[in-house]
Scaffold this motif. Structure first.
Motif, short mmCIF file in Angstrom:
data_model
loop_
_atom_site.label_atom_id
_atom_site.label_comp_id
_atom_site.label_asym_id
_atom_site.label_seq_id
_atom_site.Cartn_x
_atom_site.Cartn_y
_atom_site.Cartn_z
N ALA A 148 0.92 -1.25 -0.02
CA ALA A 148 0.01 0.08 -0.11
C ALA A 148 0.76 1.23 -0.10
O ALA A 148 1.84 1.29 0.67
CB ALA A 148 -0.96 -0.06 1.08
N THR A 149 0.31 2.19 -0.79
CA THR A 149 1.16 3.47 -0.80
C THR A 149 1.07 4.05 0.57
O THR A 149 -0.08 4.16 1.43
CB THR A 149 0.35 4.49 -1.88
N GLY A 150 2.14 4.73 1.00
CA GLY A 150 2.17 5.09 2.40
C GLY A 150 1.44 6.76 2.55
O GLY A 150 1.16 7.32 1.42
N ILE A 151 1.44 7.06 3.50
CA ILE A 151 0.64 8.30 3.77
C ILE A 151 1.46 9.47 3.74
O ILE A 151 2.49 9.46 3.95
CB ILE A 151 -0.04 8.33 5.36
N GLN A 152 0.76 10.55 2.78
CA GLN A 152 1.73 11.43 2.49
C GLN A 152 1.93 12.31 3.80
O GLN A 152 1.01 12.73 4.62
CB GLN A 152 1.01 12.26 1.38
N GLY A 153 3.26 12.88 3.70
CA GLY A 153 3.54 13.53 4.80
C GLY A 153 2.82 14.98 4.97
O GLY A 153 2.43 15.56 3.95
N ILE A 154 2.78 15.58 6.18
CA ILE A 154 2.26 16.93 6.28
C ILE A 154 3.17 17.94 5.72
O ILE A 154 4.52 17.92 5.86
CB ILE A 154 1.85 17.15 7.73
N ALA A 155 2.62 18.79 4.70
CA ALA A 155 3.13 19.93 4.29
C ALA A 155 3.83 20.83 5.27
O ALA A 155 3.22 21.01 6.37
CB ALA A 155 2.59 20.67 3.10
N GLY A 156 5.16 21.11 5.33
CA GLY A 156 5.41 22.16 6.02
C GLY A 156 5.08 23.73 6.05
O GLY A 156 4.70 24.11 4.88
N PRO A 157 5.32 24.21 7.13
CA PRO A 157 4.58 25.76 7.00
C PRO A 157 5.30 26.36 6.08
O PRO A 157 6.65 26.39 5.67
CB PRO A 157 4.75 26.36 8.58
N GLN A 158 4.51 27.49 5.40
CA GLN A 158 5.37 28.26 4.31
C GLN A 158 6.25 29.48 5.35
O GLN A 158 5.39 30.04 6.20
CB GLN A 158 4.26 28.98 3.53
N GLY A 159 7.36 29.72 4.55
CA GLY A 159 8.23 30.56 5.36
C GLY A 159 7.52 32.02 5.09
O GLY A 159 6.78 32.59 4.37
N VAL A 160 8.03 32.75 6.02
CA VAL A 160 7.61 34.33 6.28
C VAL A 160 8.34 35.02 5.06
O VAL A 160 9.38 34.85 4.81
CB VAL A 160 8.09 34.88 7.56
N THR A 161 7.58 36.03 4.42
CA THR A 161 8.14 36.66 3.08
C THR A 161 8.92 37.79 3.72
O THR A 161 8.27 38.54 4.59
CB THR A 161 6.85 37.12 2.40
N GLY A 162 10.07 37.97 3.08
CA GLY A 162 10.96 38.99 3.62
C GLY A 162 10.54 40.44 3.26
O GLY A 162 9.72 40.64 2.63
N ALA A 163 10.79 41.41 4.14
CA ALA A 163 10.37 42.70 4.00
C ALA A 163 10.97 43.19 2.45
O ALA A 163 12.28 42.79 2.20
CB ALA A 163 10.81 43.51 5.18
N THR A 164 10.34 44.22 1.86
CA THR A 164 10.64 44.79 0.69
C THR A 164 11.88 45.96 1.27
O THR A 164 11.51 46.75 1.83
CB THR A 164 9.48 45.43 0.08
N GLY A 165 12.91 45.97 0.19
CA GLY A 165 14.06 46.85 0.63
C GLY A 165 13.54 48.28 0.23
O GLY A 165 12.78 48.59 -0.72
N PRO A 166 14.11 49.25 0.54
CA PRO A 166 14.02 50.60 0.34
C PRO A 166 14.35 50.93 -1.06
O PRO A 166 15.33 50.31 -1.51
CB PRO A 166 14.72 51.52 1.21
#
Length: 245
Positions: A148-166
């Motif tokens: 049987a196909t194994g259970i798909q692992g839980i997707a990791g959290p999305q990383g925080v978008t970095g701040a836009t530079g000046p």
């Protein structure tokens, strides 16, 4: 451990060559529970068979704890056989070639070890004969079911978008000063004359004009006869010719 249990049991050495062999045996005799230690040293200088551990007394079991066989010859090797002789049979316990200074030792555990002239144990990597090939295995079994196909692992959290530079500062546009007009350069030399044109084709000759009308003018008057000129002077007489013979 090596036992001699009858009055005819012995340990003997069979030497191929007449090198000097030194043999030591340590043993314990058991007579109805009374144990008596013993030892026996033998020097062999001839080829052939020599008894190196003698038989025990009646009703005594002789337990050989250690047996040392040394080739004490300075240069020659010797093929040596160690035999156990019982009442009705003779059994070879060890057989091998001992080079000069080598020795074979039977330990209390019943194993044989060979040591070289330096006292280091010799290792023998003996390879036996190749055994017969085994029979072919049975038919290949059916392929097992797919797991049987194994259970798909839980997707990791999305990383925080970095701040836009000046935004960088706008650059100032600076127009450069126009430079002065350059001096006019000298006129270049005249080019060479081109080749003359080809002479045109001569035109066709024009048509002959009409013949003019012949016109004979009137005959002029006969001129007057001129006056008679004077008579010329008489020439001198020429020389007389010579007479021919």
């Amino acid at each position: 451990m090596l036992l001699l249990t009858s009055t005819v049991d012995v340990i003997q050495i069979v030497a191929t060559d007449a090198t000097q062999l030194e043999i030591h045996a340590s043993y314990a005799d058991n007579a109805a529970g009374v144990v008596t230690p013993g030892r026996q040293n033998t020097t062999v200088t001839v080829s052939g068979t020599t008894t190196v551990v003698t038989s025990p007394a009646q009703n005594v079991q002789r337990n050989i704890r250690t047996l040392v066989v040394r080739n004490d010859d300075p240069s020659a090797s010797n093929n040596v056989k160690v035999e156990h002789v019982a009442e009705t049979s003779t059994t070879t316990l060890w057989y091998g070639n001992l080079s000069a200074g080598e020795e074979a030792i039977l330990s209390q555990e019943g194993t044989w070890d060979v040591y070289d002239l330096s006292g280091l144990e010799k290792n023998y990597n003996m390879i036996g004969a190749t055994g017969p090939a085994g029979s072919a295995g049975g038919a290949t079994g059916p392929t097992g079911p797919t797991g049987a196909t194994g259970i798909q692992g839980i997707a990791g959290p999305q990383g925080v978008t970095g701040a836009t530079g000046p935004t960088g500062a706008t650059g100032v546009a600076v127009s450069g000063i126009q430079g002065p007009t350059g001096v006019t350069g000298p006129s270049g030399p005249f080019g060479s004359s081109g080749p003359g044109g080809t002479i045109g084709v001569t035109g066709p000759t024009g048509a002959t004009g009409a013949q003019g009308t012949a016109f004979t003018g009137p005959t002029g008057a006969t001129g007057a006869t001129g006056a008679t000129g004077p008579t010329g002077a008489v020439g001198s007489t020429g020389p007389t010719g010579a007479n021919t013979p």
